[in-house]
Design a protein around this motif. Structure first.
Motif, PDB file in Angstrom:
ATOM      1  N   UNK A 761       0.786  -1.147  -0.318  1.00  0.00           N
ATOM      2  CA  UNK A 761      -0.485   0.034   0.166  1.00  0.00           C
ATOM      3  C   UNK A 761       0.210   1.234  -0.245  1.00  0.00           C
ATOM      4  N   UNK A 762       0.624   2.336   0.936  1.00  0.00           N
ATOM      5  CA  UNK A 762       1.090   3.268   0.934  1.00  0.00           C
ATOM      6  C   UNK A 762       2.145   3.868   1.841  1.00  0.00           C
ATOM      7  N   UNK A 763       2.439   2.769   2.895  1.00  0.00           N
ATOM      8  CA  UNK A 763       3.111   2.121   4.122  1.00  0.00           C
ATOM      9  C   UNK A 763       4.344   3.597   3.995  1.00  0.00           C
ATOM     10  N   UNK A 764       4.755   4.347   4.921  1.00  0.00           N
ATOM     11  CA  UNK A 764       6.370   4.920   4.961  1.00  0.00           C
ATOM     12  C   UNK A 764       7.204   4.863   5.720  1.00  0.00           C
ATOM     13  N   UNK A 765       8.170   4.942   5.797  1.00  0.00           N
ATOM     14  CA  UNK A 765       9.045   4.821   6.744  1.00  0.00           C
ATOM     15  C   UNK A 765       8.746   4.177   8.542  1.00  0.00           C
ATOM     16  N   UNK A 766       8.406   5.373   9.378  1.00  0.00           N
ATOM     17  CA  UNK A 766       7.598   4.996  10.658  1.00  0.00           C
ATOM     18  C   UNK A 766       7.733   3.363  10.808  1.00  0.00           C
ATOM     19  N   UNK A 785       5.300  -5.124  -4.304  1.00  0.00           N
ATOM     20  CA  UNK A 785       4.811  -3.896  -4.762  1.00  0.00           C
ATOM     21  C   UNK A 785       5.080  -2.757  -4.483  1.00  0.00           C
ATOM     22  N   UNK A 786       5.774  -1.434  -4.947  1.00  0.00           N
ATOM     23  CA  UNK A 786       6.804  -0.897  -3.946  1.00  0.00           C
ATOM     24  C   UNK A 786       5.652   0.119  -3.037  1.00  0.00           C
ATOM     25  N   UNK A 787       5.844   0.030  -1.811  1.00  0.00           N
ATOM     26  CA  UNK A 787       5.175   1.137  -0.595  1.00  0.00           C
ATOM     27  C   UNK A 787       4.969   2.668  -1.627  1.00  0.00           C
ATOM     28  N   UNK A 788       4.118   2.872  -1.038  1.00  0.00           N
ATOM     29  CA  UNK A 788       3.801   4.392  -1.619  1.00  0.00           C
ATOM     30  C   UNK A 788       4.441   5.045  -3.114  1.00  0.00           C
ATOM     31  N   UNK A 789       4.172   3.546  -4.172  1.00  0.00           N
ATOM     32  CA  UNK A 789       4.229   4.497  -4.950  1.00  0.00           C
ATOM     33  C   UNK A 789       5.713   4.399  -5.846  1.00  0.00           C
ATOM     34  N   UNK A 791       7.779   6.384  -3.615  1.00  0.00           N
ATOM     35  CA  UNK A 791       7.808   8.180  -2.944  1.00  0.00           C
ATOM     36  C   UNK A 791       9.271   7.942  -2.351  1.00  0.00           C
ATOM     37  N   UNK A 792      10.201   8.599  -1.809  1.00  0.00           N
ATOM     38  CA  UNK A 792      10.991   9.378  -0.998  1.00  0.00           C
ATOM     39  C   UNK A 792      10.303   9.417   0.055  1.00  0.00           C
ATOM     40  N   UNK A 793      10.043   8.604   0.517  1.00  0.00           N
ATOM     41  CA  UNK A 793       8.989   9.251   1.908  1.00  0.00           C
ATOM     42  C   UNK A 793       9.402   7.224   2.349  1.00  0.00           C
ATOM     43  N   UNK A 794       9.787   6.535   1.545  1.00  0.00           N
ATOM     44  CA  UNK A 794       9.296   4.748   1.686  1.00  0.00           C
ATOM     45  C   UNK A 794      10.588   4.040   1.132  1.00  0.00           C
ATOM     46  N   UNK A 795      10.392   2.888   1.041  1.00  0.00           N
ATOM     47  CA  UNK A 795      11.472   1.983   0.536  1.00  0.00           C
ATOM     48  C   UNK A 795      12.693   2.449   1.228  1.00  0.00           C
ATOM     49  N   UNK A 796      13.032   2.119   2.681  1.00  0.00           N
ATOM     50  CA  UNK A 796      13.910   2.652   3.420  1.00  0.00           C
ATOM     51  C   UNK A 796      15.071   1.148   3.402  1.00  0.00           C
ATOM     52  N   UNK A 797      16.825   1.340   2.996  1.00  0.00           N
ATOM     53  CA  UNK A 797      17.290   0.413   2.368  1.00  0.00           C
ATOM     54  C   UNK A 797      17.399  -0.664   3.431  1.00  0.00           C
TER      55      UNK A 797
END
Length: 884
Positions: A761-766, A785-789, A791-797
């Motif tokens: 979905x659209x989960x972010x870093x927290x 399926x990549x988080x939040x399309x 976004x720079x607020x997600x997909x942390x290393x």
């Protein structure tokens, strides 16, 4: 000419199926093949005229039937060269059609917006083209460019623009008005999805080579003067008629149908009317179709001939100077042209116009053309004007319907009864029979004639229904079982009552026109009541998956076989060719496997998960507040794919790009259960309940199994939702079950690891950090399926390192305003050598997960003994206009 035009049409159709336009090698092959075909055709058909003359002479001695039989035998077998000659004619015509369409395509694609000018403000001067459409969001219209403030050698001639009504409503936009606008454009781009029609092809057919919106409405200015030309005059006339109808009918429920029947504009037809007509197979009656034009042309021809014959009443002898038959035919063709102009020259209107024109020209020249020849001429003329007409449903439905009628009626003789041959006016009969007996006999003849006409009309209706059924499945994934009954009533009702009332409202002056328009609307009310009555039961509409090419070809062969003239052998076996169409194979993967399809819904998310016997839809894409992707993409995809029921619909969170299409899905597809992370007051809960779906809040720990595939919910936690929607979006993991397998050459058994896909979905870093802290192993998945399309607020290393995906899917809109995916995040995936797919450049993406050992094939990758097969829509379904 029939063979030539039909071959030309095949060539045009073939070009529209190509992935790329021919290069120099292709052109060389085309020229050589075409030239060789012409030589063979000239050789094979030499002397036909002389032979034909000889047989014509023998006709007087042996009779017409014997002559026709000998000529037919000669054509089929007396000279093998003739078969080669006609085959060469077909080949040459196909090459000509292919080459003509390719040249037109090269010319049209040469005028395109350069990628460097996408998203930049450009000042343009031009005029409104066609009829603008309006809604609560603003206006949408075509703009014909006269001058553009951009250093582009070949700037697009036609733009499709939106005037968004944010602070102020869009101004009045009339056809031909000249404006200076500041616009922001992008290249023509459509959503690419398996089984859903390509919007880019429609844009190309309309010569739209850039789309965009008015970026500075406050600086727009109307210029003095207007565009000139016949087309502009017709469009302004159509706009004035639409304004009159809108003023008379106001908010009447069927006002859109009246507008469509008057001027061919269908944008005001209500969703309820469209749904009803699709369910009953009567959608063709909404537009100014060939049937309506033929009826009006016939009425005009009769009227013109009647007036011409009675010119003596005013002291004129016009029939002595010009036969009334010629005036009648010419008047009918002229009125057909006028009516087709009202329709905006859509494909069915063009077909009817050219058929009427060819018949009129042949009659004036003293020629008698076969009906199939007239249809072939219309086919060729339509494709000469618009080679892209073949990408529309109207082309196939219109021409195939007429061809089916002609073929079904061919070879059937009308035998006149002995009672019809008697001359009832004979003095002997008049004295021999009583007046009552004469009246009874006359009444009997009328009843018999009426029954004959009814039988013929029924035969034609059944023929059209049978012929169009495969096309209806291919285009709309449905067969309306009540179509023959509904059309049997609706066609004469609309043609004989509604259409004349609409035309009277168009022709009569105010205030008399209001009476005719209200009468037309009342008639449509009665028609709607009848269609509601016959379409009530669910069985009246048969939904079928979109057929492949071989299934469609087999069904077409069955249609030809079934409608063949009397005496055709084994006609009872024709329905057997329909079995692949009517009883399709189940589309699901084998047990223990699953298929993931990430749809191209623009800026949004919608993913279909299929197991052997179950389906799950994760999110539904944007809705009416944005691009209508739920109604325009998701529902047609599900229907074309044969999905009539969803076991589970998951709405990850309330953002409109994930939940906006849910009402359309609930309306069109049966949903057993909806699982969602929505506030209790969200209207989707009650909407789902009204459609018979069970509802359940989305919560971590939920698990279930389908067909050897495990589903587990990882987020959010149970209880009240907290924070913004992105913080409590559903996270779903789909995995194959571990299995004990025997490795070749080893006496012991080993356990194969799970193969999983993770939908975030659209989960972010927290949220990513919380999931990492709980169980890193539960996050491991080969497909992400990549988080939040992106976004720079997600997909942390750390999140990516824990998942270790082999395939990552970005669901993003073309040149979206959020600039997803972020360049840094995209590079983060690329640096890990992950196979990447983007919906904006690849269209829909399909991943088949097969846990068994298999030989690795093209487009697949092996993971822990499993095979992941990746299919990109714009690779496997590519057409030459994509990315051009």
């Amino acid at each position: 000419m029939r063979a030539g035009w039909c071959g030309f049409a095949l060539g045009v159709i073939g070009l529209q199926r190509q992935a790329a336009l021919p290069g120099w090698g292709g052109w060389l092959t085309l020229v050589v093949l075409g030239a060789a075909a012409v030589v063979v055709a000239v050789w094979g058909l030499r002397g036909d005229a002389a032979v034909g003359g000889a047989y014509t002479t023998s006709e007087s001695a042996s009779g017409p039937l014997a002559s026709r039989w000998r000529t037919r035998n000669f054509r089929l077998g007396s000279r093998p060269g003739k078969f080669a000659g006609w085959s060469a004619v077909w080949c040459a015509a196909i090459c000509a059609g292919f080459a003509y369409a390719a040249v037109r395509a090269e010319m049209r694609l040469a005028v395109s917006l350069p990628p460097a000018w996408e998203g930049r403000d450009i000042d343009v001067v031009g005029s409104i083209k066609g009829l603008p459409s309006r809604d609560e969001k603003g206006a949408r219209f075509l703009f014909e460019v006269e001058k553009a403030d951009a250093p582009v050698a070949a700037f697009p001639r036609v733009l499709q623009l939106s005037w968004i009504a944010d602070d102020a409503p869009a101004p009045s936009l009339e056809p031909g008005d000249r404006w200076r606008l500041t616009v922001r454009l992008k290249r023509p781009h459509g959503n690419g999805n398996f089984g859903v029609r390509d919007a880019e092809a429609t844009l190309l057919a309309r010569n739209v080579r850039a789309t965009g919106y008015v970026s500075a409405p406050a600086h727009a200015s109307r210029l003095p003067g207007q565009a000139r030309g016949i087309r502009v005059t017709v469009d302004r006339w159509r706009a004035a008629l639409r304004a009159r109808i809108d003023a008379v009918l106001a908010d009447a429920p069927h006002r859109g149908i009246v507008v469509a029947l008057a001027i061919g504009a269908q944008d005001e037809v209500s969703a309820a009317d469209w749904l009803l007509m699709r369910r009953t197979g009567t959608s063709h009656l909404v537009a100014i179709s060939g049937l309506h034009i033929g009826f009006v042309a016939g009425l005009a021809a009769w009227f013109a001939g009647a007036v011409w014959r009675r010119s003596g009443w005013i002291g004129r002898d016009w029939p002595l100077r010009l036969p009334a038959q010629i005036v009648s035919v010419t008047g009918g063709a002229a009125f057909a042209a006028l009516h087709a102009a009202l329709a905006g020259f859509n494909v069915p209107a063009q077909r009817a116009l050219w058929m009427a024109g060819v018949v009129a020209l042949a009659f004036v020249c003293g020629r008698n053309l076969a009906r199939s020849t007239v249809l072939a001429w219309a086919l060729g003329l339509v494709l000469l004007i618009d080679p892209w007409a073949v990408v529309s449903a109207g082309f196939w439905l219109s021409f195939c319907a007429v061809a089916a009628i002609l073929f079904a009626l061919s070879g059937r003789l009308s035998v006149r009864r002995d009672s019809d041959r008697r001359d009832d006016s004979s003095p002997v009969d008049a004295h021999a029979r009583s007046r009552f007996a004469a009246l009874r006999a006359a009444l009997g003849r009328r009843i018999v004639a009426f029954c004959d006409r009814l039988r013929s009309a029924t035969h034609v209706q059944i023929a059209v229904t049978v012929a169009l059924a495969p096309l209806t499945v291919d285009w709309f994934s449905q067969i309306p079982l009540v179509g023959p009954l509904a059309n049997g009533f609706a066609i004469p009702w609309v043609s004989l009552l509604v259409t004349p009332a609409v035309l009277a409202g168009v022709a009569l002056p105010a205030p008399v026109d209001a009476l005719a328009l209200h009468a037309a609307h009342t008639l449509l009310d009665l028609l709607g009541a009848f269609l509601h009555l016959v379409s009530g039961p669910p069985w009246t509409l048969w939904w079928l998956p979109q057929p492949d090419a071989w299934t469609l070809a087999a069904a077409a062969l069955g249609v030809f076989w079934l409608l063949a003239p009397d005496g055709w052998p084994l006609r009872w076996a024709a329905p057997l060719t329909w079995l692949p169409l009517l009883i399709p194979t189940p589309p699901g993967p084998p047990p223990g496997s699953f298929r993931l399809t990430a749809l191209d819904v623009g800026q949004g998310t919608s993913v279909l998960i299929e197991t052997a016997h179950h389906t799950l839809l994760f999110d539904t894409g944007p809705g009416p507040e944005s691009t209508h992707a739920g109604e325009r993409v998701v529902v047609p995809f599900l229907q074309a794919h044969g999905v009539r029921s969803l076991d589970t619909l998951i709405v990850s969170h309330a953002d409109s790009d994930h939940s906006g299409g849910a009402p359309a899905v609930l309306e069109a597809i049966h949903v057993d259960q909806m699982v969602a992370a929505l506030a209790p007051a969200n209207a989707l809960w009650s909407n789902a309940t009204q459609h018979g779906a069970q509802t359940l809040p989305c919560a971590a720990g939920q698990r279930w199994q389908w067909d050897g595939v495990e589903f587990s919910m990882l987020w959010p936690d149970a209880g009240p939702l907290r924070g913004k929607p992105n913080e409590h979006g559903c996270v779903l993991r789909v995995s194959t079950q571990p299995a004990m397998v025997s490795e070749p050459g080893r006496p012991i058994q080993t356990t194969r690891p799970r193969i999983a896909a993770l939908l975030t979905a659209d989960i972010e870093a927290p949220t990513e950090r919380v999931l990492l802290a709980r169980d890193r192993g539960a996050l491991r998945a080969q497909v992400l399926v990549v988080p939040h399309h992106g976004s720079k607020t997600s997909s942390t290393e750390p999140f990516l390192d824990s998942i270790e995906p082999l395939i990552a899917l970005f669901q993003v809109g073309y040149r979206n305003r959020f600039h997803h995916p972020n360049a840094g995040v995209f590079e983060r995936y690329s640096a890990r050598h992950i196979e990447l797919a983007r919906s904006d450049s690849d269209g829909a993406v399909r991943v088949d997960v097969s846990p068994g050992h298999a030989v690795q094939g093209q487009g697949g990758s092996e993971a822990n003994g499993a095979v992941l097969t990746l299919e990109r829509y714009r690779d496997t379904q590519r057409r030459y206009w994509m990315d051009r």
